[in-house]
Design a protein around this motif. Structure first.
Motif, mmCIF file in Angstrom:
data_model
loop_
_atom_site.group_PDB
_atom_site.id
_atom_site.type_symbol
_atom_site.label_atom_id
_atom_site.label_comp_id
_atom_site.label_asym_id
_atom_site.label_seq_id
_atom_site.Cartn_x
_atom_site.Cartn_y
_atom_site.Cartn_z
ATOM 1 N N GLN A 174 -6.637 4.160 16.493
ATOM 2 C CA GLN A 174 -7.832 4.581 15.760
ATOM 3 C C GLN A 174 -7.435 5.466 14.580
ATOM 4 O O GLN A 174 -8.007 5.354 13.497
ATOM 5 C CB GLN A 174 -8.779 5.314 16.718
ATOM 6 N N LEU A 175 -6.430 6.322 14.764
ATOM 7 C CA LEU A 175 -5.982 7.194 13.683
ATOM 8 C C LEU A 175 -5.338 6.395 12.554
ATOM 9 O O LEU A 175 -5.506 6.729 11.384
ATOM 10 C CB LEU A 175 -5.024 8.261 14.216
ATOM 11 N N VAL A 176 -4.623 5.329 12.886
ATOM 12 C CA VAL A 176 -4.044 4.465 11.849
ATOM 13 C C VAL A 176 -5.168 3.845 11.021
ATOM 14 O O VAL A 176 -5.106 3.827 9.790
ATOM 15 C CB VAL A 176 -3.131 3.380 12.453
ATOM 16 N N GLU A 177 -6.212 3.364 11.673
ATOM 17 C CA GLU A 177 -7.343 2.780 10.949
ATOM 18 C C GLU A 177 -8.034 3.822 10.076
ATOM 19 O O GLU A 177 -8.395 3.534 8.937
ATOM 20 C CB GLU A 177 -8.337 2.146 11.928
ATOM 21 N N GLN A 178 -8.193 5.022 10.590
ATOM 22 C CA GLN A 178 -8.805 6.088 9.798
ATOM 23 C C GLN A 178 -7.932 6.431 8.590
ATOM 24 O O GLN A 178 -8.438 6.594 7.477
ATOM 25 C CB GLN A 178 -9.021 7.327 10.679
ATOM 26 N N PHE A 179 -6.633 6.509 8.790
ATOM 27 C CA PHE A 179 -5.681 6.786 7.710
ATOM 28 C C PHE A 179 -5.829 5.752 6.597
ATOM 29 O O PHE A 179 -5.849 6.093 5.424
ATOM 30 C CB PHE A 179 -4.257 6.770 8.283
ATOM 31 N N ARG A 180 -5.939 4.506 6.961
ATOM 32 C CA ARG A 180 -6.056 3.421 5.984
ATOM 33 C C ARG A 180 -7.346 3.490 5.181
ATOM 34 O O ARG A 180 -7.439 2.893 4.106
ATOM 35 C CB ARG A 180 -5.935 2.068 6.679
ATOM 36 N N SER A 181 -8.330 4.231 5.670
ATOM 37 C CA SER A 181 -9.603 4.331 4.945
ATOM 38 C C SER A 181 -9.532 5.335 3.796
ATOM 39 O O SER A 181 -10.411 5.343 2.932
ATOM 40 C CB SER A 181 -10.729 4.721 5.903
ATOM 41 N N ARG B 156 3.344 10.593 17.050
ATOM 42 C CA ARG B 156 3.318 10.804 15.597
ATOM 43 C C ARG B 156 4.271 9.843 14.900
ATOM 44 O O ARG B 156 3.964 9.320 13.830
ATOM 45 C CB ARG B 156 3.630 12.252 15.259
ATOM 46 N N ILE B 157 5.425 9.603 15.494
ATOM 47 C CA ILE B 157 6.368 8.640 14.919
ATOM 48 C C ILE B 157 5.761 7.240 14.982
ATOM 49 O O ILE B 157 5.820 6.484 13.998
ATOM 50 C CB ILE B 157 7.723 8.689 15.648
ATOM 51 N N ASP B 158 5.156 6.880 16.108
ATOM 52 C CA ASP B 158 4.504 5.571 16.222
ATOM 53 C C ASP B 158 3.381 5.433 15.196
ATOM 54 O O ASP B 158 3.224 4.380 14.567
ATOM 55 C CB ASP B 158 3.937 5.358 17.627
ATOM 56 N N PHE B 159 2.606 6.501 15.033
ATOM 57 C CA PHE B 159 1.540 6.483 14.030
ATOM 58 C C PHE B 159 2.129 6.225 12.639
ATOM 59 O O PHE B 159 1.665 5.358 11.901
ATOM 60 C CB PHE B 159 0.755 7.806 14.027
ATOM 61 N N THR B 160 3.152 6.993 12.286
ATOM 62 C CA THR B 160 3.744 6.875 10.946
ATOM 63 C C THR B 160 4.338 5.493 10.734
ATOM 64 O O THR B 160 4.129 4.867 9.691
ATOM 65 C CB THR B 160 4.796 7.970 10.723
ATOM 66 N N ARG B 161 5.079 5.001 11.711
ATOM 67 C CA ARG B 161 5.681 3.667 11.596
ATOM 68 C C ARG B 161 4.581 2.618 11.390
ATOM 69 O O ARG B 161 4.698 1.741 10.544
ATOM 70 C CB ARG B 161 6.509 3.334 12.831
ATOM 71 N N SER B 162 3.505 2.710 12.145
ATOM 72 C CA SER B 162 2.403 1.747 12.001
ATOM 73 C C SER B 162 1.746 1.855 10.634
ATOM 74 O O SER B 162 1.417 0.847 10.013
ATOM 75 C CB SER B 162 1.362 1.969 13.102
ATOM 76 N N ALA B 163 1.541 3.081 10.169
ATOM 77 C CA ALA B 163 0.885 3.282 8.875
ATOM 78 C C ALA B 163 1.733 2.732 7.740
ATOM 79 O O ALA B 163 1.226 2.008 6.876
ATOM 80 C CB ALA B 163 0.595 4.762 8.660
ATOM 81 N N VAL B 164 3.020 3.037 7.719
ATOM 82 C CA VAL B 164 3.856 2.618 6.590
ATOM 83 C C VAL B 164 4.273 1.160 6.684
ATOM 84 O O VAL B 164 4.631 0.556 5.671
ATOM 85 C CB VAL B 164 5.091 3.534 6.396
ATOM 86 N N PHE B 165 4.205 0.578 7.875
ATOM 87 C CA PHE B 165 4.569 -0.831 8.010
ATOM 88 C C PHE B 165 3.628 -1.734 7.220
ATOM 89 O O PHE B 165 4.053 -2.725 6.634
ATOM 90 C CB PHE B 165 4.578 -1.260 9.484
ATOM 91 N N GLU B 166 2.355 -1.388 7.199
ATOM 92 C CA GLU B 166 1.361 -2.222 6.534
ATOM 93 C C GLU B 166 1.384 -2.114 5.014
ATOM 94 O O GLU B 166 0.788 -2.931 4.328
ATOM 95 C CB GLU B 166 -0.036 -1.887 7.048
ATOM 96 N N PHE B 167 2.047 -1.085 4.493
ATOM 97 C CA PHE B 167 2.131 -0.925 3.046
ATOM 98 C C PHE B 167 2.899 -2.088 2.427
ATOM 99 O O PHE B 167 3.639 -2.784 3.084
ATOM 100 C CB PHE B 167 2.868 0.379 2.690
ATOM 101 N N GLY B 168 2.746 -2.235 1.133
ATOM 102 C CA GLY B 168 3.472 -3.261 0.382
ATOM 103 C C GLY B 168 2.537 -4.376 -0.048
ATOM 104 O O GLY B 168 1.396 -4.467 0.407
ATOM 105 N N ALA B 169 3.043 -5.197 -0.946
ATOM 106 C CA ALA B 169 2.250 -6.280 -1.542
ATOM 107 C C ALA B 169 1.580 -7.135 -0.476
ATOM 108 O O ALA B 169 2.186 -7.448 0.547
ATOM 109 C CB ALA B 169 3.132 -7.143 -2.441
ATOM 110 N N LYS B 170 0.348 -7.486 -0.737
ATOM 111 C CA LYS B 170 -0.431 -8.287 0.202
ATOM 112 C C LYS B 170 -0.016 -9.755 0.197
ATOM 113 O O LYS B 170 -0.314 -10.483 1.105
ATOM 114 C CB LYS B 170 -1.927 -8.167 -0.075
ATOM 115 N N GLN B 171 0.651 -10.156 -0.846
ATOM 116 C CA GLN B 171 1.178 -11.519 -1.042
ATOM 117 C C GLN B 171 0.089 -12.491 -0.791
ATOM 118 O O GLN B 171 -0.266 -13.432 -0.830
ATOM 119 C CB GLN B 171 2.392 -11.776 -0.176
#
Length: 152
Positions: free
Chosen positions: A11-18, A137-152
């Motif tokens: 849920q925090l990853v989804e909130q971060f993405r908002s 917190r590491i799992d949160f960060t890894r999940s958040a930064v994994f989705e970054f980058g070009a949507k292709q």
């Protein structure tokens, strides 16, 4: 893809993405400051080498372009740097953000302005993040930064 195991972290990853890109970058920065003393790169050598090369690419840019490169990565812009980021392994992505955090601290990469204040709508989010244990917190960060980058 996410690496989180529990519903609260997801849920925090989804909130971060908002949040907008600059807020996400600031949250990563403040999160890094909060746990930096516990961080030690433990990635495989290939991920560290790849992250180091990508980091060098960002560091070679003028300060404003460093910021734009990070914004492009966060927003998934169709840029060379964002496409290259998308191709990194999850370990290399996490390692890159650790390197960027350390470089910001040293002043070799553009920093969050010293007078920057997080928007008020991030208060509940930051309180919840601070309530996570280190591995979450590491799992949160890894999940958040994994989705970054070009949507292709």
């Amino acid at each position: 893809m996410t690496f989180t195991a529990d519903a609260k972290t997801k849920q925090l990853v989804e909130q971060f993405r908002s949040f907008d890109a600059d807020t996400q970058l600031a949250l990563l920065w403040f999160g890094y400051l909060d746990i930096k003393d516990k961080l030690t790169p433990a990635n495989q050598t290939s991920a560290q080498d790849t992250a180091a090369a990508f980091y060098d690419t960002i560091c070679a840019l003028p300060k404003e372009q460093q910021l734009q490169a990070q914004r492009d990565i966060v927003t998934g812009a169709n840029s060379d740097i964002s496409r290259a980021y998308k191709a990194l392994s999850s370990s290399a992505k996490l390692d890159l953000w650790l390197r960027l955090g350390r470089a910001m601290e040293k002043g070799t990469v553009i920093q969050v302005p010293s007078d920057y204040k997080l928007p008020s709508n991030t208060q509940d989010f930051t309180n919840n993040i601070q309530g996570l244990d280190f591995e979450q917190r590491i799992d949160f960060t890894r999940s958040a930064v994994f989705e970054f980058g070009a949507k292709q």
